[in-house]
Design a protein around this motif. Sequence first.
Motif, short mmCIF file in Angstrom:
data_model
loop_
_atom_site.label_atom_id
_atom_site.label_comp_id
_atom_site.label_asym_id
_atom_site.label_seq_id
_atom_site.Cartn_x
_atom_site.Cartn_y
_atom_site.Cartn_z
N ILE A 120 -4.89 -9.66 -6.58
CA ILE A 120 -4.85 -8.62 -5.93
C ILE A 120 -6.26 -8.10 -5.38
CG2 ILE A 120 -2.72 -8.14 -7.94
CD1 ILE A 120 -4.77 -6.40 -9.04
N SER A 121 -6.27 -7.50 -4.73
CA SER A 121 -7.00 -6.55 -3.28
C SER A 121 -7.71 -5.50 -5.00
CB SER A 121 -6.99 -5.88 -2.13
OG SER A 121 -5.75 -5.01 -2.93
N THR A 122 -8.82 -5.49 -4.07
CA THR A 122 -9.93 -4.47 -4.82
C THR A 122 -9.28 -2.92 -4.71
OG1 THR A 122 -11.47 -4.16 -3.31
CG2 THR A 122 -11.89 -6.22 -4.81
N SER A 123 -8.49 -3.11 -3.90
CA SER A 123 -8.38 -1.49 -3.46
C SER A 123 -7.13 -1.11 -3.87
CB SER A 123 -8.18 -1.31 -1.69
OG SER A 123 -6.83 -2.16 -1.38
N VAL A 124 -6.11 -2.43 -4.42
CA VAL A 124 -5.18 -1.96 -4.85
C VAL A 124 -5.84 -1.62 -6.28
CG1 VAL A 124 -2.96 -2.79 -6.56
CG2 VAL A 124 -3.60 -3.73 -3.87
N TYR B 213 -8.40 -0.26 -7.83
CA TYR B 213 -8.99 1.14 -7.71
C TYR B 213 -7.82 2.54 -7.56
CZ TYR B 213 -13.81 -0.90 -7.51
OH TYR B 213 -14.51 -1.32 -7.65
N ARG B 214 -6.83 1.58 -6.42
CA ARG B 214 -5.83 3.20 -6.45
C ARG B 214 -4.85 3.42 -8.19
NH1 ARG B 214 -1.71 1.02 -3.26
NH2 ARG B 214 -2.90 0.19 -2.26
N ARG B 215 -4.77 1.37 -8.58
CA ARG B 215 -4.26 1.74 -9.44
C ARG B 215 -5.04 2.86 -10.57
NH1 ARG B 215 -1.89 -4.27 -9.81
NH2 ARG B 215 -0.07 -3.77 -8.47
N ARG B 216 -6.19 1.98 -11.10
CA ARG B 216 -7.00 3.03 -11.65
C ARG B 216 -6.84 4.43 -11.65
NH1 ARG B 216 -12.81 1.08 -11.76
NH2 ARG B 216 -13.79 2.90 -9.96
N LEU B 217 -6.93 5.38 -10.43
CA LEU B 217 -7.10 6.53 -10.28
C LEU B 217 -5.62 7.32 -10.54
CD1 LEU B 217 -8.22 7.23 -6.77
CD2 LEU B 217 -8.92 7.48 -8.44
N GLN B 218 -4.62 6.99 -10.24
CA GLN B 218 -3.54 6.88 -10.58
C GLN B 218 -3.44 7.10 -12.02
OE1 GLN B 218 -1.24 4.00 -9.26
NE2 GLN B 218 -0.48 4.95 -7.58
N ALA B 219 -3.47 5.64 -12.87
CA ALA B 219 -3.50 6.03 -14.26
C ALA B 219 -4.32 6.91 -14.37
CB ALA B 219 -4.74 5.06 -14.74
N GLN B 220 -5.41 7.54 -14.34
CA GLN B 220 -6.41 8.29 -14.50
C GLN B 220 -5.64 10.03 -14.65
OE1 GLN B 220 -9.88 8.48 -12.33
NE2 GLN B 220 -11.15 6.73 -13.96
N LYS B 221 -4.58 10.69 -13.46
CA LYS B 221 -4.60 10.92 -12.57
C LYS B 221 -3.37 11.77 -13.71
CE LYS B 221 -6.13 11.89 -8.15
NZ LYS B 221 -5.06 11.85 -6.76
N ALA B 222 -2.60 10.55 -13.55
CA ALA B 222 -1.03 10.35 -14.66
C ALA B 222 -1.28 10.47 -16.30
CB ALA B 222 0.05 10.23 -14.39
N GLY B 223 -1.95 9.50 -16.65
CA GLY B 223 -1.87 8.81 -18.09
C GLY B 223 -1.08 8.51 -18.87
N THR B 224 -0.34 8.25 -19.54
CA THR B 224 0.46 7.41 -19.78
C THR B 224 2.01 7.16 -19.02
OG1 THR B 224 1.54 9.38 -21.32
CG2 THR B 224 0.19 7.78 -22.41
#
Length: 87
Positions: free
Chosen positions: A35-39, A41-52
Motif C-alpha cells: 500500500i502507499s505510505t499516504s494511505v 498515514y491517512r488510516r493512522r489519522l482516521q484511527a486517532q480521530k475515531a478510535g474504535t
Amino acid sequence: MTTRKTYTAEFKRQAIELAAREDVGPIRAARDLGISTSVLYRRRLQAQKAGTAAFPGQGRVTLTPQEQEIQRLRKENEILRQEREIL
C-alpha cells in the motif's frame, strides 16, 4: 479498468500497529504490505480521530446518537413536507 482493493478493518489496524513499531516504520510497512505510505498515514489519522469506530466498512460511517436523531428528524421532516404539498 482496474478494480479497487478492499481491506478489512483488522488488516488496517494491524498495518497501523506494524508502522508504529520502531524496527519497521511506516515506509517499510507500507512497502511490505503493498500500500502507499499516504494511505497508511491517512488510516493512522482516521484511527486517532475515531478510535474504535474507525474503519466501519462498506462506506458506512458510525453516527453518534445525536447525529442519528438529526438524520431521523430530517427524514421525517421531508415526509411531512411532501404530505403537505399533496394536500
